[in-house]
Design a protein around this motif. Sequence first.
Motif, PDB file in Angstrom:
ATOM      1  N   ARG A 283      33.599  28.009  36.165  1.00 31.19           N
ATOM      2  CA  ARG A 283      34.714  27.379  35.472  1.00 31.19           C
ATOM      3  C   ARG A 283      35.595  26.672  36.487  1.00 31.19           C
ATOM      4  NH1 ARG A 283      36.194  32.035  34.560  1.00 31.19           N
ATOM      5  NH2 ARG A 283      34.860  33.317  33.260  1.00 31.19           N
ATOM      6  N   PRO A 284      36.351  25.675  36.041  1.00 32.89           N
ATOM      7  CA  PRO A 284      37.300  25.091  36.987  1.00 32.89           C
ATOM      8  C   PRO A 284      38.349  26.132  37.357  1.00 32.89           C
ATOM      9  CG  PRO A 284      37.626  24.206  34.793  1.00 32.89           C
ATOM     10  CD  PRO A 284      36.395  25.026  34.755  1.00 32.89           C
ATOM     11  N   LEU A 285      38.994  25.889  38.465  1.00 34.18           N
ATOM     12  CA  LEU A 285      39.990  26.821  38.958  1.00 34.18           C
ATOM     13  C   LEU A 285      41.133  26.943  37.951  1.00 34.18           C
ATOM     14  CD1 LEU A 285      39.859  28.266  41.608  1.00 34.18           C
ATOM     15  CD2 LEU A 285      41.376  26.562  42.579  1.00 34.18           C
ATOM     16  N   HIS A 286      41.302  28.140  37.387  1.00 39.56           N
ATOM     17  CA  HIS A 286      42.406  28.324  36.448  1.00 39.56           C
ATOM     18  C   HIS A 286      43.603  28.896  37.177  1.00 39.56           C
ATOM     19  CE1 HIS A 286      40.342  27.138  32.935  1.00 39.56           C
ATOM     20  NE2 HIS A 286      39.386  28.024  33.090  1.00 39.56           N
ATOM     21  N   SER A 287      44.766  28.705  36.571  1.00 39.40           N
ATOM     22  CA  SER A 287      45.982  29.163  37.235  1.00 39.40           C
ATOM     23  C   SER A 287      46.031  30.690  37.285  1.00 39.40           C
ATOM     24  CB  SER A 287      47.208  28.613  36.518  1.00 39.40           C
ATOM     25  OG  SER A 287      47.087  28.889  35.143  1.00 39.40           O
ATOM     26  N   ASP A 288      45.286  31.344  36.355  1.00 40.49           N
ATOM     27  CA  ASP A 288      45.363  32.796  36.354  1.00 40.49           C
ATOM     28  C   ASP A 288      44.386  33.425  37.344  1.00 40.49           C
ATOM     29  OD1 ASP A 288      43.314  31.799  34.862  1.00 40.49           O
ATOM     30  OD2 ASP A 288      43.212  33.524  33.518  1.00 40.49           O
ATOM     31  N   GLN A 289      43.657  32.585  38.097  1.00 34.06           N
ATOM     32  CA  GLN A 289      42.733  33.110  39.091  1.00 34.06           C
ATOM     33  C   GLN A 289      43.150  32.613  40.463  1.00 34.06           C
ATOM     34  OE1 GLN A 289      38.956  31.608  37.718  1.00 34.06           O
ATOM     35  NE2 GLN A 289      38.126  33.655  37.531  1.00 34.06           N
ATOM     36  N   THR A 290      43.157  33.474  41.424  1.00 36.75           N
ATOM     37  CA  THR A 290      43.365  32.979  42.784  1.00 36.75           C
ATOM     38  C   THR A 290      42.040  32.402  43.260  1.00 36.75           C
ATOM     39  OG1 THR A 290      42.700  35.036  43.804  1.00 36.75           O
ATOM     40  CG2 THR A 290      45.036  34.822  43.231  1.00 36.75           C
ATOM     41  N   PRO A 291      42.061  31.512  44.255  1.00 33.18           N
ATOM     42  CA  PRO A 291      40.798  30.961  44.749  1.00 33.18           C
ATOM     43  C   PRO A 291      39.840  32.072  45.168  1.00 33.18           C
ATOM     44  CG  PRO A 291      42.662  29.781  45.697  1.00 33.18           C
ATOM     45  CD  PRO A 291      43.233  30.896  44.907  1.00 33.18           C
ATOM     46  N   ARG A 292      40.381  33.122  45.753  1.00 35.24           N
ATOM     47  CA  ARG A 292      39.559  34.236  46.190  1.00 35.24           C
ATOM     48  C   ARG A 292      38.835  34.868  45.008  1.00 35.24           C
ATOM     49  NH1 ARG A 292      39.553  38.209  50.461  1.00 35.24           N
ATOM     50  NH2 ARG A 292      38.729  40.098  49.499  1.00 35.24           N
ATOM     51  N   GLU A 293      39.577  35.095  43.925  1.00 36.89           N
ATOM     52  CA  GLU A 293      38.974  35.697  42.737  1.00 36.89           C
ATOM     53  C   GLU A 293      37.913  34.774  42.160  1.00 36.89           C
ATOM     54  OE1 GLU A 293      42.712  38.302  40.997  1.00 36.89           O
ATOM     55  OE2 GLU A 293      42.280  36.308  40.199  1.00 36.89           O
ATOM     56  N   TRP A 294      38.213  33.487  42.158  1.00 37.81           N
ATOM     57  CA  TRP A 294      37.255  32.534  41.594  1.00 37.81           C
ATOM     58  C   TRP A 294      35.943  32.603  42.366  1.00 37.81           C
ATOM     59  CZ3 TRP A 294      34.353  28.372  43.131  1.00 37.81           C
ATOM     60  CH2 TRP A 294      33.802  27.604  42.112  1.00 37.81           C
ATOM     61  N   VAL A 295      36.063  32.596  43.702  1.00 31.37           N
ATOM     62  CA  VAL A 295      34.867  32.656  44.541  1.00 31.37           C
ATOM     63  C   VAL A 295      34.106  33.938  44.262  1.00 31.37           C
ATOM     64  CG1 VAL A 295      34.083  32.913  46.916  1.00 31.37           C
ATOM     65  CG2 VAL A 295      35.754  31.149  46.344  1.00 31.37           C
ATOM     66  N   GLN A 296      34.849  35.037  44.172  1.00 29.48           N
ATOM     67  CA  GLN A 296      34.196  36.316  43.914  1.00 29.48           C
ATOM     68  C   GLN A 296      33.481  36.321  42.566  1.00 29.48           C
ATOM     69  OE1 GLN A 296      37.030  39.449  44.323  1.00 29.48           O
ATOM     70  NE2 GLN A 296      36.404  39.885  46.427  1.00 29.48           N
ATOM     71  N   ASN A 297      34.163  35.840  41.532  1.00 30.52           N
ATOM     72  CA  ASN A 297      33.593  35.897  40.190  1.00 30.52           C
ATOM     73  C   ASN A 297      32.411  34.959  40.020  1.00 30.52           C
ATOM     74  OD1 ASN A 297      35.483  37.734  39.477  1.00 30.52           O
ATOM     75  ND2 ASN A 297      36.875  36.233  38.536  1.00 30.52           N
ATOM     76  N   ASN A 298      32.479  33.815  40.668  1.00 32.77           N
ATOM     77  CA  ASN A 298      31.472  32.799  40.384  1.00 32.77           C
ATOM     78  C   ASN A 298      30.388  32.668  41.439  1.00 32.77           C
ATOM     79  OD1 ASN A 298      32.462  31.735  37.863  1.00 32.77           O
ATOM     80  ND2 ASN A 298      34.234  31.097  39.056  1.00 32.77           N
ATOM     81  N   LEU A 299      30.674  33.013  42.667  1.00 33.63           N
ATOM     82  CA  LEU A 299      29.679  32.808  43.714  1.00 33.63           C
ATOM     83  C   LEU A 299      29.080  34.105  44.228  1.00 33.63           C
ATOM     84  CD1 LEU A 299      31.471  30.005  45.778  1.00 33.63           C
ATOM     85  CD2 LEU A 299      29.801  29.767  43.958  1.00 33.63           C
TER      86      LEU A 299
END
Lengths: 470, 259
Positions: free
Chosen positions: A12-28
């Motif tokens: 997903r695109p980076l949402h405001s409720d996710q930190t970049p770190r969380e996004w990387v963790q969840n998606n990669l």
Amino acid sequence: MTIEETDSGVVRPLHSDQTPREWVQNNLFSSALNSGISVVSAVFAGLVLYFGVGWALNVDWEIVRANLRNFMIGQFPKDELWRPWAGGLALVAGVGVGSAGMARNAFDDATDKGLSTERPTWIGLLRRFWPILAFIGLVLTFTRTIQPTLGVLAGLGLFVAGRVIGWNMPHSIRRFSLHIIGLGVLALFTIVAGSGGLVAVVGGIMAASIVSTAVGDRLNRTVLGGKISALVLPALGAAAVWLVMSSINSFGYGWKEWGGLYLTLFVTVAGISTGMPLGILLAIGRRSQLPVVKGFCVMFIEFIRGVPLISLLFFSGFMLPLLFPPSAEIPDGITRAMIVITLFSAAYIAEIVRGGLQAVPQGQIEAAQAQGLSTGRIQRLIVMPQALRAVIPAMVGQFISLFKDTSLLAIIGVAEFLQIATIANTQQDFLGKGLQPITYTFVAVGYWAFAYTMSKESRRLETRLGVGTR
Amino acid sequence: MSDTTINADATQILGGGEAIIEVEGVDKLFGDFQALTNINMRVGSQEVVVIIGPSGSGKSTLIRCINRLERHDRGRISVDGIELSDDIRNIQEIRRETGMVFQSFNLFPHLTVIDNITLAPRQVRNMPKREAEESAMELLERVKIPEQARKYPGQLSGGQQQRVAIARSLAMKPKVILFDEPTSALDPEMIKEVLDTMKDLALEGMTMICVTHEMGFAREVADRVVFMADGQIVEVGTPEHFFDNPQEERTKLFLSQIL
């Protein structure tokens, strides 16, 4: 962790409720498998980037610099170069004003209907057209004089000013937004062509269209008005066709010297804007109940689709002249090739449109019939809008094909964008130095910038028209 | 007529005035399949006729013949004195006099609700835009959803869509409205709102032919109930006669299956 869980973590695109770190963790790195894939892909992408950029920075781009004007406009006479520049600026200004007016109309309309819409932003425009802007930027890095940069800056300034004016102009003028873009096109033709039938044709069609927009609503209220618009508009159309036929040899100043990206884009735009209506007519004809009409359309479509484009180009380029007596005046090679490309894409567009027509439920037609609408109106107001909306992705795919197919013009000796690379490679200064990767990379980036933008725009159009949602 | 004789004569108008629709000896074939056999029916102005019957009995085919969505093979159909022929002008004239409401709504998904309603008046009757929109808003108020005017059909519930479809069929100010199973595609909780709209129409004196499975509606609103099976009219009567004292075996069987 199972793979199913990995699948649910869609990118997903980076949402405001996710930190970049969380996004990387969840998606990669959500699972061992996913982490492995991420690492391998990253290494691969890194290698490609490293060697690609390293190569690009190290090679000598002199061949592109020396041939930059050829790439852009071919052998267009140097003294007349102001024409495409001035015409281009007029076009950019017209497109700026008109597109902003249309955007404002759509915005107001959506607001009126209570739909949530966002105002267009400069960032949004940048995101939509960044490939083309990036390519223009790349081209400017190769220039040796200051004029092209000044020209592009002037164009950007005109465009920005046009957008601001277009967005803020009153509704009575915004109604004519499309015509303002048309005026830009007309100005381009007038300036580039100097004079000629094409200008008269485009001008005639535009005048008819402006008149029908301005007074059409009022005219159609009366039976007499309906008759006038039914008789006068076709008459104007016929006049336009006659003018096209009589002027087909003079598309513009130095037509035979046109080349490069300029010619490629011109052939593409002309091919799309004539091929699409023709394709729609062919699709309707193929569904006709009249055997002669239907037979002709089927034969035309199947013949064109059954033959490679190259062979059609060969035929039009080399064999057609042999079939006429030497004294006969037939259109020149580029014009013939352009007609061939237009007919070719019309046949494919016809099949795409036919698919869309079949997708419109019979109930739609019955509902319109039950209201007493005539067959022509049902086609125009009910069937076509739905059919065309359903085939936007396939249609734009065909447009992109056509854009790239223009490179085949090279085989009949037309110096279009790709052919310039080949020509440059055989110039005395560069011959035998193995510079093909450089020129072809430059050309590839150019094709990609335009094709990718078309593809992005098609997806945007799909979302806006709500394909599949309503 | 006594209660014990079977009445299959659908040409006798009840509760209405002059005959507005006349169907005489109509046959309809789909290839080898005979969908309608020798149908005779008359509908009076302001009359409400409900056609019931098992699926495949030819109910829909019959009303679709009346506005020429299907072409009948034999016999005569006339609407408001205009005989239906192959002449496109006659067909268009009849279609302007008859509205139709479909099972699957068939609203135009690319047009807003108000554009759906104003399309035919503007295109066929050359009505100016403002006038057409004003009368469309009146119709939307009649079907009680004026606030949905600017939405697209896809944004509405099934019941709302069908009410828009009814408003659309009224926009041409037809003399007759044909309903082709208008509630069959609806969720149960939405059926009532559509039936209520149809009842209001009937009370206002609209001439209606309804193909429906809603027996409550038939009993309450219909002037006459026509039962069809296998492409023929089997039994005709008032709702009271029909539901309380059916004569024909075929009718009894059908009613026992659905009631």
